[in-house]
Design a protein around this motif. Structure first.
Motif, short mmCIF file in Angstrom:
data_model
loop_
_atom_site.label_atom_id
_atom_site.label_comp_id
_atom_site.label_asym_id
_atom_site.label_seq_id
_atom_site.Cartn_x
_atom_site.Cartn_y
_atom_site.Cartn_z
N HIS A 13 1.49 -1.27 0.21
CA HIS A 13 -0.05 -0.08 -0.53
C HIS A 13 0.61 1.01 -0.11
O HIS A 13 1.59 1.75 0.46
CB HIS A 13 -1.42 0.15 1.08
CG HIS A 13 -2.52 0.53 1.12
ND1 HIS A 13 -2.52 1.12 2.15
CD2 HIS A 13 -2.85 0.82 0.35
CE1 HIS A 13 -3.68 1.84 1.95
NE2 HIS A 13 -3.84 2.25 0.74
N TYR A 47 -1.76 -1.70 -4.54
CA TYR A 47 -2.56 -0.95 -3.83
C TYR A 47 -2.51 0.87 -3.55
O TYR A 47 -1.89 1.40 -2.51
CB TYR A 47 -3.22 -1.24 -2.72
CG TYR A 47 -3.89 -2.44 -2.91
CD1 TYR A 47 -5.32 -2.46 -3.27
CD2 TYR A 47 -3.50 -3.74 -2.00
CE1 TYR A 47 -5.93 -3.98 -3.09
CE2 TYR A 47 -4.07 -5.11 -1.96
CZ TYR A 47 -5.61 -5.12 -2.78
OH TYR A 47 -5.97 -6.23 -2.87
N GLN A 51 -5.86 3.01 -1.92
CA GLN A 51 -6.37 1.93 -2.42
C GLN A 51 -7.67 1.56 -1.34
O GLN A 51 -8.40 1.37 -1.01
CB GLN A 51 -7.21 1.17 -3.14
CG GLN A 51 -6.01 2.12 -4.88
CD GLN A 51 -5.47 0.79 -5.74
OE1 GLN A 51 -6.12 -0.39 -5.94
NE2 GLN A 51 -5.89 1.31 -6.82
N LEU A 52 -6.86 0.99 -0.17
CA LEU A 52 -7.25 0.21 1.26
C LEU A 52 -7.67 1.27 2.35
O LEU A 52 -7.70 0.33 3.16
CB LEU A 52 -6.54 -0.66 1.46
CG LEU A 52 -6.45 -1.83 0.11
CD1 LEU A 52 -4.93 -2.26 0.92
CD2 LEU A 52 -7.09 -2.75 0.26
N ASN C 296 -15.62 0.44 0.77
CA ASN C 296 -14.80 0.84 -0.75
C ASN C 296 -12.96 0.48 -0.23
O ASN C 296 -12.49 -0.14 -1.00
CB ASN C 296 -14.60 2.92 -1.37
CG ASN C 296 -15.76 3.20 -1.20
OD1 ASN C 296 -16.24 2.01 -2.47
ND2 ASN C 296 -15.75 4.53 -1.27
N SER C 297 -12.70 0.80 0.97
CA SER C 297 -11.80 -0.51 1.38
C SER C 297 -12.21 -1.48 0.89
O SER C 297 -10.99 -2.61 0.49
CB SER C 297 -10.94 -0.05 2.84
OG SER C 297 -11.14 1.21 2.30
N ALA C 300 -11.88 -2.66 -2.80
CA ALA C 300 -10.39 -2.56 -3.29
C ALA C 300 -9.83 -4.21 -2.80
O ALA C 300 -9.19 -4.59 -3.56
CB ALA C 300 -9.66 -1.53 -2.56
N GLN C 303 -11.16 -6.95 -5.17
CA GLN C 303 -10.43 -6.36 -6.88
C GLN C 303 -11.38 -6.50 -7.49
O GLN C 303 -11.21 -6.38 -9.09
CB GLN C 303 -8.87 -7.82 -6.96
CG GLN C 303 -8.10 -7.53 -5.97
CD GLN C 303 -6.85 -7.23 -6.32
OE1 GLN C 303 -6.20 -7.88 -7.16
NE2 GLN C 303 -6.16 -6.96 -5.63
N PRO C 305 -13.10 -4.00 -8.68
CA PRO C 305 -12.52 -2.48 -9.82
C PRO C 305 -11.92 -2.97 -10.37
O PRO C 305 -12.63 -2.63 -11.85
CB PRO C 305 -12.83 -1.83 -8.82
CG PRO C 305 -12.88 -2.00 -7.41
CD PRO C 305 -12.76 -3.21 -7.05
N PRO C 348 -15.25 4.30 -7.30
CA PRO C 348 -14.70 3.32 -7.39
C PRO C 348 -14.88 2.49 -8.33
O PRO C 348 -13.78 1.84 -8.93
CB PRO C 348 -14.48 2.87 -5.91
CG PRO C 348 -14.85 4.36 -4.64
CD PRO C 348 -16.06 4.21 -5.88
#
Ligand code: NA
Ligand code: NA
Lengths: 326, 163, 436
Positions: A13, A47, A51-52, C296-297, C300, C303, C305, C348
């Motif tokens: 990340h 990521y 993104q996380l 959204n975390s 993600a 995977q 998106p 997202p």
């Protein structure tokens, strides 16, 4: 395929976009190399752009607490927490990215073990010395800096600019181009590495660098892995991580960051900007002016119970050693 | 007005006053920057931390006044008892989540205190924001429980099946 | 269970929770948290929650939201909605349907200093509703025009949805505002044409009122100077780069606050109402932001998106087919959801898909243009049945007009929205022209 049989999945990340130097030069190639050397037993998911979840200052805790397995971050983002590594960010301590990065590996073994004991560091590194990118006003002497509004990235640079007589303006990097174009700031202190993607070269007209092998400022970077996760790896996989850590990769990564300066510098040259260097007696005056920033850091370290002067001397000697071409 | 509603009102007003002070600080900073090359030091980080506290302070008020968006269309024709029951469950769930956030934020504040994180420019300890945040989250738990209780009361006062 | 399946299942579960009357923000927090838990286990989730909510809220780009809401609240207290409506009425009132047209113009003016649709609808509703009722305007036209006019609060910058979109897609907020300007004015024109057609077909729906004298018109127009001044200062300042959007919102809040104070409109009660209005709306938005951060975390991590973008690329559909499909989906979702939740939930997933489509624009232009199209379509959700928040707000003000009448009343305006979307798809330069 091999990807499906991976026994270990690691999530990496960081906060910069997938097009950034750090992603294309460090994180992505590193992940590919480790995956290949493990013959597919390790899979690394990337990521970028946070993104996380979370904000950049959280990255260190995320890797410490195992929210993610690998991060790339700036220790300086959690200000006040990693005072020792800050020594490389002090004025006229750092050198080329390669010299500073190489110096940091030896330095880490001596001084950073305790500061970063909560995580497993893969690499400490730094960018090439920053340059003043100015619009309308060129900097040739100390006096030129008076009253100029210059963007500062960290607290140390904030103090540095103030000591030089400039007005330090703290703002996020993405805000720099617009602030420059509208005169909210007169310039920014940045490495060329980021000026091209930010189009800073199109918004400025003169650039002032520091002569010699010492930089006026740099930022310390940290590429690290969760400690428990690292220790839980079987010995052969641990070795693959070790073979891609610290002094094994420091020279290549440092050199890559020095090389990443070139496109930005070329872009500024192509626009026929003016370039200045602070050298000789003028440089001595700058060094004298910024000495209080260094003194304050040493004093602060002494107060915290660390040998401030010794740390500073070691950092300087190490950068010096790696700056001399063999 | 119940004590809990008054508490939620109180935190909202404190948050609003913080917001107004931040707006004034920003104006001073813009003027200082434009006229004297002298912005308020650390104005960005003051705005960030202040707004975070204000946002936490607004959460209980939004709950107590029913500002949170609910898709009520499909349940419109359901028996009132069913709706009150669902609302009781939703508010209890929110109480649980609020308690979780409260517990974690308390730890987060202690961690910041222990690790010594400070803000970038002003070197203000980050943990200073947390007593206020943890307090607001405590008020949030209370407001959610109060909402759950009032939905439950409505459920009991409606005879089964009546709309 | 594969991660992709978990990600794909999250959406129906989310919708079921919403149907069961769980607040949207809480539902996202719950589904996101449980999903995260199922993939990463409890430790990482608990660790994330220690400082995650704090950092989500202490984000300089988001500070703009409560400040713009505060600005809108002060503007309401300062009586600016009344001044705007009066001015528009004095210039348009003598026409057939003139009061409805004046309502649209007033909403547009208020939208220029207010970043939220609901606040615009509520604020203008208090002023315009009694006037249109007094002049015996048809019920559906009265409430329909207010519900539709409210969407101008978001379509005309400043706009909270555009700010969130800009943050999610790493675009410049000032550029987004500029790109929204002409589409916003087109919306005003389209709504006025719609009113004209309605009253031509059914003249009794919008009777004429007395024609104002020239001096009355000038005086009424003069009364709106604070709106023009504050809009120029705030939006002009943001666009000119003199200050950031957050600073602009702070300046606007101080200006509208001072104006309300100078006009003697601020006492303990109205000051309290201002803060409470800001607190309620901000609290609602920040709960959704918190839920979206966790959701959204989690997304993600699945995977999904990346896989969705890869799938669309592999299918090699025409970019316009993909665009129409996404906009169509927004219209469907908009029947149920509010615009902020929709943007936070879908961008997202859609962002990587849109970014790689070729419409003959630069990547940045594509994202800005798509943002404006998405903005219009998600705002239509505020007036489409069954869940239309603007319609609900107006219904609480006009209790004598049934909600189904209002939903019928907004149909012509929805049609005008669709035509505008078509125009923007065919001519992207309507939105991007000012940026080039
Ligand atoms: Na607006
Ligand atoms: Na709708």
């Amino acid at each position: 395929s091999l990807g499906n049989t991976a026994e270990i999945t690691l999530r990496a990340h960081h906060f910069l976009p997938a097009t950034s130097t750090v992603h294309t030069v460090l994180v992505e190639p590193w992940a590919k190399k480790v995956e290949a050397e493990s013959k597919g037993r390790i899979k690394i998911e990337l990521y970028p752009s946070m993104q996380l979840g979370g904000k950049p200052p959280q990255l260190f805790n995320q890797v410490r607490d195992g929210v993610v397995d690998i991060v790339w971050t700036l220790p300086g983002y959690t200000a006040g927490r990693f005072p020792i590594i800050e020594v490389f960010e002090l004025p006229f301590v750092s050198g080329s990215a390669k010299a500073t990065t190489l110096a940091m590996q030896t330095f880490a073994a001596q001084y950073l073990q305790d500061e970063f004991k909560a995580i497993h560091p893969i690499l400490f590194h730094a960018h090439a010395p920053g340059t003043f990118h100015m619009k309308g006003q060129s900097i040739q002497t100390l006096e030129d800096l008076k009253k100029l509004k210059i963007r500062a990235p960290t607290r140390v640079t904030n103090n540095l600019l103030t000591s030089l007589g400039a007005t330090a303006i703290g703002m996020p990097v993405p805000a720099v181009p617009q602030a420059l174009s509208k005169g909210v700031i007169d310039g920014a202190l940045l490495p060329y590495e980021v000026t091209r993607s930010l189009r800073v070269h199109e918004l400025t007209d003169s650039h002032t660098a520091i002569a010699g092998s010492r930089g006026i400022y740099t930022a310390a970077f940290l590429f690290a892995m969760n400690k428990t996760r690292y220790e839980s790896l079987p010995d052969d996989l641990k070795k693959i991580i070790d073979d891609n850590s610290g002094s094994k990769i420091a020279e290549a990564i440092g050199a890559a960051w020095d090389k990443a300066e070139e496109p930005g510098l070329e872009a500024a040259r192509a626009l026929e900007h003016t370039f200045f260097e602070i050298r000789d007696e003028e440089l001595d005056r700058w060094k004298a002016a910024t000495q209080p920033v260094i003194n304050a850091w040493v004093k602060d370290m002494d107060k915290k119970g660390y040998p401030g002067q010794a740390i500073l001397d070691t950092a300087r000697q190490l950068v010096e050693r790696h700056s001399t071409p063999k | 007005m119940s004590l809990i509603t008054r508490l939620a009102n109180g935190t909202a007003v404190c948050g609003g006053i913080i917001l107004i002070l931040l707006a004034l600080m920003t104006l001073v900073s813009i003027l200082g920057r434009a006229l004297f090359s002298m912005p308020v030091p650390g104005d960005y980080e003051l705005m960030e931390a202040g707004c975070a506290i204000a946002a936490f302070a607004f959460l209980p008020y939004a709950q107590v006044t029913g500002h949170h968006i609910i898709v009520a269309f499909f349940s419109r024709h359901w028996p009132a008892t069913v709706c009150h029951f669902l609302d009781t469950v939703a508010h209890l769930t929110f109480s649980f989540i609020a308690a979780l956030l409260f517990w974690r934020a308390a730890h987060g504040g202690l961690n910041f205190y222990r690790d010594g994180d400070t803000s970038m420019i002003l070197a203000i300890p980050v943990w200073w924001a947390f007593p206020a945040i943890v307090f607001c989250l405590a008020v949030l738990i209370l407001t959610c429980l109060q909402s759950a209780y009032s939905s439950w009361q409505q459920l009991k006062t409606h005879p089964a099946g009546s709309p | 269970m594969s991660l992709l399946l978990i990600g794909a299942l999250a959406f129906p579960v989310l919708f079921i929770l919403m149907l069961l009357r769980v607040p949207i923000g809480l539902a996202m927090l719950l589904v996101g948290g449980l999903g995260y838990l199922s993939i990463r286990g409890g430790g990482p989730l608990l660790a994330h929650l220690q400082t995650g909510p704090f950092y989500t809220f202490s984000n300089y780009s988001l500070s703009v939201i409560p400040l713009f809401l505060l600005m809108g609240q002060f503007a309401t207290q300062a009586g600016l909605s009344r001044a705007l409506f009066n001015a528009a009425q004095s210039w348009l009132g003598h026409r057939r349907g003139g009061l409805a047209m004046a309502t649209i113009a007033g909403c547009a003016g208020f939208g220029a200093i207010c970043g939220s649709s609901l606040a615009t609808a509520a604020s203008m509703g208090q002023v315009a509703l009694p006037e249109m009722r007094r002049h015996r305007y048809a019920g559906g036209l009265t409430t329909g025009v207010l519900a539709a006019g409210g969407t101008l609060g978001i379509l005309i910058p400043p706009s909270i949805i555009l700010i969130i979109y800009a943050i999610l897609t790493e675009q410049n907020v000032a550029s987004m505002f500029v790109a929204a300007l002409i589409p916003g004015l087109l919306a005003v024109a389209g709504y006025i044409v719609a009113i004209h057609i309605i009253v031509t077909l059914s003249p009794s729906a919008g009777p004429v009122t007395v024609k104002a004298s020239r001096s009355q018109r000038i005086k009424a127009l003069y009364e709106t100077w604070p709106v023009l001044f504050i809009f120029s200062l705030v939006i002009g300042g943001i666009y000119a780069g003199v200050f950031t959007p957050t600073e602009g919102a702070a300046v606007g809040a101080v200006c509208t606050g001072l104006l309300a104070y100078a006009r003697g409109r601020l006492n303990k009660a109205t000051f309290l109402a201002t803060i409470q209005g800001t607190a309620g709306a901000s609290g609602m938005i920040f709960l959704i932001l918190l839920g979206a951060d966790v959701f959204n975390s989690f997304l993600a991590l699945t995977q999904l998106p990346v896989a969705a973008a890869g799938f669309v690329q592999a299918m090699a559909w025409s970019p316009f087919v993909v665009l129409m499909a996404i906009l169509g989906l927004y219209l469907l979702l908009g029947c149920m959801m509010d615009s902020l939740s929709m943007i936070l939930l879908t961008i997202p997933v859609f962002f990587p898909i849109i970014a790689q489509l070729d419409f003959g624009l630069t990547p940045d232009e594509t994202l800005i243009w798509f943002g404006i199209l998405a903005l219009i379509v998600v705002e239509m959700g505020l007036i489409t049945p069954p869940v239309g928040l603007n319609v609900f707000i107006i219904s609480t003000l006009a209790k004598d007009i049934s909600m189904s009448e209002t939903f019928k009343g907004v149909l012509p305006f929805l049609l005008s929205d669709l035509i505008r979307v078509g125009l923007l798809i065919v001519f992207p330069s309507l939105s991007l022209g000012l940026l080039r």
